[in-house]
Design a protein around this motif. Structure first.
Motif, PDB file in Angstrom:
ATOM      1  N   GLU A  54       0.841  -1.198   0.000  1.00 23.20           N
ATOM      2  CA  GLU A  54       0.000   0.000   0.000  1.00 23.20           C
ATOM      3  C   GLU A  54       0.879   1.253   0.000  1.00 23.20           C
ATOM      4  O   GLU A  54       0.614   2.226  -0.718  1.00 23.20           O
ATOM      5  CB  GLU A  54      -0.928   0.017   1.222  1.00 23.20           C
ATOM      6  CG  GLU A  54      -2.011  -1.067   1.201  1.00 23.20           C
ATOM      7  CD  GLU A  54      -1.561  -2.407   1.798  1.00 23.20           C
ATOM      8  OE1 GLU A  54      -0.342  -2.712   1.801  1.00 23.20           O
ATOM      9  OE2 GLU A  54      -2.452  -3.160   2.254  1.00 23.20           O
ATOM     10  N   ALA A  55       1.949   1.230   0.819  1.00 20.66           N
ATOM     11  CA  ALA A  55       2.845   2.384   0.903  1.00 20.66           C
ATOM     12  C   ALA A  55       3.560   2.603  -0.431  1.00 20.66           C
ATOM     13  O   ALA A  55       3.712   3.737  -0.889  1.00 20.66           O
ATOM     14  CB  ALA A  55       3.862   2.172   2.024  1.00 20.66           C
ATOM     15  N   ALA A  56       3.988   1.496  -1.068  1.00 24.86           N
ATOM     16  CA  ALA A  56       4.701   1.613  -2.344  1.00 24.86           C
ATOM     17  C   ALA A  56       3.788   2.172  -3.435  1.00 24.86           C
ATOM     18  O   ALA A  56       4.201   3.017  -4.234  1.00 24.86           O
ATOM     19  CB  ALA A  56       5.252   0.248  -2.763  1.00 24.86           C
ATOM     20  N   LEU A  57       2.535   1.713  -3.475  1.00 16.72           N
ATOM     21  CA  LEU A  57       1.594   2.205  -4.498  1.00 16.72           C
ATOM     22  C   LEU A  57       1.318   3.688  -4.296  1.00 16.72           C
ATOM     23  O   LEU A  57       1.289   4.472  -5.246  1.00 16.72           O
ATOM     24  CB  LEU A  57       0.277   1.417  -4.456  1.00 16.72           C
ATOM     25  CG  LEU A  57       0.346  -0.075  -4.782  1.00 16.72           C
ATOM     26  CD1 LEU A  57      -1.049  -0.700  -4.761  1.00 16.72           C
ATOM     27  CD2 LEU A  57       0.991  -0.323  -6.138  1.00 16.72           C
ATOM     28  N   ASN A  58       1.137   4.080  -3.036  1.00 18.33           N
ATOM     29  CA  ASN A  58       0.891   5.506  -2.749  1.00 18.33           C
ATOM     30  C   ASN A  58       2.094   6.360  -3.104  1.00 18.33           C
ATOM     31  O   ASN A  58       1.945   7.466  -3.638  1.00 18.33           O
ATOM     32  CB  ASN A  58       0.509   5.693  -1.277  1.00 18.33           C
ATOM     33  CG  ASN A  58      -0.988   5.564  -1.076  1.00 18.33           C
ATOM     34  OD1 ASN A  58      -1.762   6.432  -1.502  1.00 18.33           O
ATOM     35  ND2 ASN A  58      -1.418   4.477  -0.456  1.00 18.33           N
ATOM     36  N   ALA A  59       3.302   5.851  -2.820  1.00 16.96           N
ATOM     37  CA  ALA A  59       4.517   6.609  -3.135  1.00 16.96           C
ATOM     38  C   ALA A  59       4.661   6.788  -4.646  1.00 16.96           C
ATOM     39  O   ALA A  59       5.053   7.857  -5.122  1.00 16.96           O
ATOM     40  CB  ALA A  59       5.735   5.894  -2.560  1.00 16.96           C
ATOM     41  N   LEU A  60       4.321   5.730  -5.423  1.00 18.23           N
ATOM     42  CA  LEU A  60       4.403   5.834  -6.885  1.00 18.23           C
ATOM     43  C   LEU A  60       3.401   6.863  -7.416  1.00 18.23           C
ATOM     44  O   LEU A  60       3.731   7.685  -8.267  1.00 18.23           O
ATOM     45  CB  LEU A  60       4.138   4.466  -7.529  1.00 18.23           C
ATOM     46  CG  LEU A  60       5.276   3.456  -7.429  1.00 18.23           C
ATOM     47  CD1 LEU A  60       4.823   2.090  -7.934  1.00 18.23           C
ATOM     48  CD2 LEU A  60       6.483   3.937  -8.232  1.00 18.23           C
ATOM     49  N   ALA A  61       2.175   6.823  -6.905  1.00 23.98           N
ATOM     50  CA  ALA A  61       1.152   7.786  -7.349  1.00 23.98           C
ATOM     51  C   ALA A  61       1.576   9.213  -6.992  1.00 23.98           C
ATOM     52  O   ALA A  61       1.439  10.140  -7.803  1.00 23.98           O
ATOM     53  CB  ALA A  61      -0.199   7.448  -6.712  1.00 23.98           C
ATOM     54  N   ASP A  62       2.153   9.381  -5.786  1.00 24.65           N
ATOM     55  CA  ASP A  62       2.615  10.714  -5.370  1.00 24.65           C
ATOM     56  C   ASP A  62       3.742  11.205  -6.275  1.00 24.65           C
ATOM     57  O   ASP A  62       3.806  12.390  -6.613  1.00 24.65           O
ATOM     58  CB  ASP A  62       3.101  10.684  -3.906  1.00 24.65           C
ATOM     59  CG  ASP A  62       1.949  10.536  -2.926  1.00 24.65           C
ATOM     60  OD1 ASP A  62       0.791  10.832  -3.319  1.00 24.65           O
ATOM     61  OD2 ASP A  62       2.195  10.122  -1.785  1.00 24.65           O
ATOM     62  N   GLU A  63       4.647  10.262  -6.664  1.00 29.69           N
ATOM     63  CA  GLU A  63       5.753  10.674  -7.524  1.00 29.69           C
ATOM     64  C   GLU A  63       5.230  11.120  -8.893  1.00 29.69           C
ATOM     65  O   GLU A  63       5.690  12.124  -9.441  1.00 29.69           O
ATOM     66  CB  GLU A  63       6.784   9.540  -7.670  1.00 29.69           C
ATOM     67  CG  GLU A  63       8.055  10.058  -8.344  1.00 29.69           C
ATOM     68  CD  GLU A  63       9.146   9.006  -8.493  1.00 29.69           C
ATOM     69  OE1 GLU A  63       9.075   7.955  -7.826  1.00 29.69           O
ATOM     70  OE2 GLU A  63      10.077   9.264  -9.276  1.00 29.69           O
TER      71      GLU A  63
END
Lengths: 150, 86
Positions: A54-63
């Motif tokens: 979940e954290a990785a997906l959110n970080a990718l979307a934020d990037e």
């Protein structure tokens, strides 16, 4: 607008597209990944690392949101068992400009393959199973976005 | 001795036969590579899973790190094959 979801259930790409069109952007791009039936494969099971995924997906979307002028990002990834032809992943992007929409969509799909803790196991109708091996070409596709970083 | 939760995923989990285990880390274990050496000595299945280190990836407290990374005050360390999502 950012919508990130990790889920077992199927999703409706058309509904996600409509949500982003409602933001009145100039462009919406969309990618849907499906289970391919190569070599007689009948199903695919996706394992993941709860919490980190979940954290990785959110970080990718934020990037993606910080690198391109976007109005909306939808990132949906399924987990669990899916049969051939089922949808696995959805990326939908809204922007005022086509280049940003297309680039951000490609960025997310390329980076999803290398930066999020998912593992695919292929399954045949006779019950045989095999873990999918990571491909060097996936690393190369993800790394081109490092070189393109401003 | 420090208590750490070790997690295993995909074929690493299958080969070891565990999804997770709590271990007491001896003080001399400083890096991920040291930890892999130590875990490989726990059982035959651990040794098998860690036989080819080039196929092992690691995350410390849910961040991916290299095998020369220091363990520091990690609470959760995961071992898994290269990821294959998307």
């Amino acid at each position: 607008m950012k919508y990130v979801s990790l889920q077992q259930a199927d999703f409706d790409p058309g509904a996600e597209q409509a949500k982003l069109e409602a933001l009145s952007p100039g462009a919406v791009s969309s990618f849907t990944g499906l289970v391919r039936g190569d070599d007689g494969i009948s199903a695919m099971t996706l394992e993941h690392y709860p919490g980190m995924t979940e954290a990785a997906l959110n970080a990718l979307a934020d990037e993606a949101l910080s690198r391109w002028p976007l109005k909306g990002v939808v990132l949906i990834h399924r987990i669990g068992r899916m049969t051939v032809g089922e949808r696995i992943v959805q990326v939908t992007i809204a922007s005022d400009h086509r280049a940003a929409a297309l680039e951000a969509c490609a960025f997310l799909i390329d980076r999803l393959k290398t930066n999020a803790p998912f593992w695919k196991q292929e399954e045949w109708s006779d019950g045989k199973c095999r873990w999918v091996e990571a491909k060097c070409s996936d690393d190369a596709a993800a790394e081109r976005w490092d070189q393109a970083a401003k | 001795m420090t208590k750490v939760k070790i997690l295993y995923f995909a074929w690493v989990r299958e080969q070891i036969g565990l999804t997770e285990e709590q271990v007491e880390l001896p003080a001399e274990i400083e890096t991920v590579a040291n930890l892999i050496d130590w875990l490989a000595g726990r059982s035959d299945t651990h040794a098998l899973a860690f036989a080819d280190r080039s196929k092992i990836r690691c995350a410390i407290d849910q961040s991916i790190v290299a095998q020369d990374a220091s363990i520091g005050v990690a609470k959760e360390i995961a071992f898994f094959p290269p990821v294959t999502g998307g």
